[in-house]
Design an enzyme around this catalytic site. Structure first.
Site, mmCIF file in Angstrom:
data_model
loop_
_atom_site.group_PDB
_atom_site.id
_atom_site.type_symbol
_atom_site.label_atom_id
_atom_site.label_comp_id
_atom_site.label_asym_id
_atom_site.label_seq_id
_atom_site.Cartn_x
_atom_site.Cartn_y
_atom_site.Cartn_z
ATOM 1 N N LYS A 153 0.870 -1.191 0.000
ATOM 2 C CA LYS A 153 0.000 0.000 0.000
ATOM 3 C C LYS A 153 0.900 1.233 0.000
ATOM 4 C CE LYS A 153 -4.086 0.624 2.128
ATOM 5 N NZ LYS A 153 -5.144 0.592 1.125
HETATM 6 N N1 PMP Z 1 -7.502 -3.146 -3.234
HETATM 7 C C1 PMP Z 1 -7.023 -1.901 -3.104
HETATM 8 C C2 PMP Z 1 -6.386 -1.251 -4.270
HETATM 9 C C3 PMP Z 1 -7.134 -1.228 -1.870
HETATM 10 O O1 PMP Z 1 -6.677 0.019 -1.726
HETATM 11 C C4 PMP Z 1 -7.764 -1.885 -0.789
HETATM 12 C C5 PMP Z 1 -7.906 -1.178 0.532
HETATM 13 N N2 PMP Z 1 -6.788 -1.374 1.339
HETATM 14 C C6 PMP Z 1 -8.234 -3.197 -0.971
HETATM 15 C C7 PMP Z 1 -8.077 -3.794 -2.213
HETATM 16 C C8 PMP Z 1 -8.856 -3.953 0.153
HETATM 17 O O2 PMP Z 1 -7.900 -4.249 1.115
HETATM 18 P P1 PMP Z 1 -8.288 -4.500 2.639
HETATM 19 O O3 PMP Z 1 -9.377 -5.487 2.636
HETATM 20 O O4 PMP Z 1 -7.038 -4.996 3.240
HETATM 21 O O5 PMP Z 1 -8.727 -3.179 3.184
#
Ligand code: PMP
Length: 295
Positions: A153
């Site tokens: 991220k």
């Molecule tokens: N894909 C992207 C591009 C994201 O930014 C997120 C949010 N973090 C997710 C998927 C979902 O991830 P998570 O379930 O860990 O929040």
């Protein structure tokens, strides 16, 4: 909206008021996007405030920092403890948590050791709302994993998400769905994506997507509910044949999709396995069914 006169944030070891925080104008994160972050939620459960999958989120933050060569000066466990203190100081129980690791003043393209850690918390409803969504196939693709670390991220990656979201909103949709560099369905700008056909869930495999923690939770819930899941590549055409579809992410939680481009899903959402997953997810996070375990 994100803070008021009583709010405090954690910044480099101290709890301070957000409007007194001093961030350098020459910081590398603002100019070039070299920073890493997380999106986490805390829930007011029967056992008190619980951060859902804190370890998984902070471990992912460690991973993101590592691949970007950023030295994060806290362990996951320390960050979790700091976050509980921060929630308490802000008097928040149901909250969104945003840790951001940003760089100091540095106008070069080389990562250095001037690293800052801020954690912010605020009350935030479901990111995509409570209603079923109208989703469009984006003209943008997700970043090529050979160009960046898609499983991290990283601040700069989100310019791709902003382009896709702006395009979808401008065209009258609620949200975008992006393909990978080969044209297979990948994910939304900030959430992972599933379709359902004849009771079976299908989602993109890891490799070209963010390894969502909610996606992993959905896989756990599906196993408990004995719902079959296929992790495989599929094309946007297959979505037209599906009975249902949904996005899942920490901020959005599990949200159903009513329409993909000009196609309406024919099955009643309430009758789908996707809806079962949505309800079970809500119970899982709100009733502290999940325990974070440090080994
Ligand atoms: N894909 C992207 C591009 C994201 O930014 C997120 C949010 N973090 C997710 C998927 C979902 O991830 P998570 O379930 O860990 O929040």
């Amino acid at each position: 909206m994100y803070f008021n006169e009583n709010s405090v944030v954690f910044l480099d070891g101290a709890f301070v008021k957000p409007n007194t925080a001093n961030v350098g104008l020459y910081n590398q994160t603002m100019h070039y996007g070299n920073g890493v972050f997380e999106g986490i939620r805390a829930y007011d459960t029967e056992d008190g405030v619980r951060i859902f999958k804190a370890k998984e989120h902070y471990d992912r933050l460690q991973y993101s920092a590592k691949v970007m060569g950023v030295k994060l000066p806290y362990t996951s466990e320390e960050l979790e403890q700091i976050t509980y203190k921060l929630l308490e100081r802000n008097g928040l129980k149901d909250a969104y948590i945003r840790p951001l690791v940003y760089m100091g003043d540095n106008m070069t393209l080389l990562t250095n050791d001037d690293v800052h850690v801020v954690i912010m918390v605020w009350e935030w409803g479901k990111y995509l709302g409570d209603n079923m969504l109208k989703v469009m196939l984006s003209s943008y693709q997700r970043p090529n994993p050979k160009a960046c670390h898609v499983e991290a991220k990283v601040v700069g990656h989100y310019t791709n998400s902003i382009l896709a979201t702006n395009e979808a909103k401008q065209k009258g949709f609620d949200e975008a769905l992006l393909t990978d560099m080969n044209g297979f369905v990948a994910e939304g700008p900030g959430a992972n994506f599933f379709i359902e056909k004849n009771g079976v869930l299908v989602t993109a495999p890891l490799g070209n997507i963010l390894a969502g923690i909610t996606r992993a939770t959905v896989l756990e819930l599906a196993e408990e509910l004995e719902i079959k899941v296929e992790k495989r590549l599929f094309t946007p055409e297959e979505i037209y044949e599906a009975d249902a579809a949904f996005f899942c992410g920490t901020a959005a939680e599990v949200v159903g999709i009513k329409q993909f481009n000009d196609h309406l899903f024919s099955m009643d959402w309430e009758d789908t396995n996707s809806s079962l997953i949505q309800r079970k997810y809500k119970r899982r996070v709100a009733h502290n069914e999940y325990q974070n375990v440090y080994l």
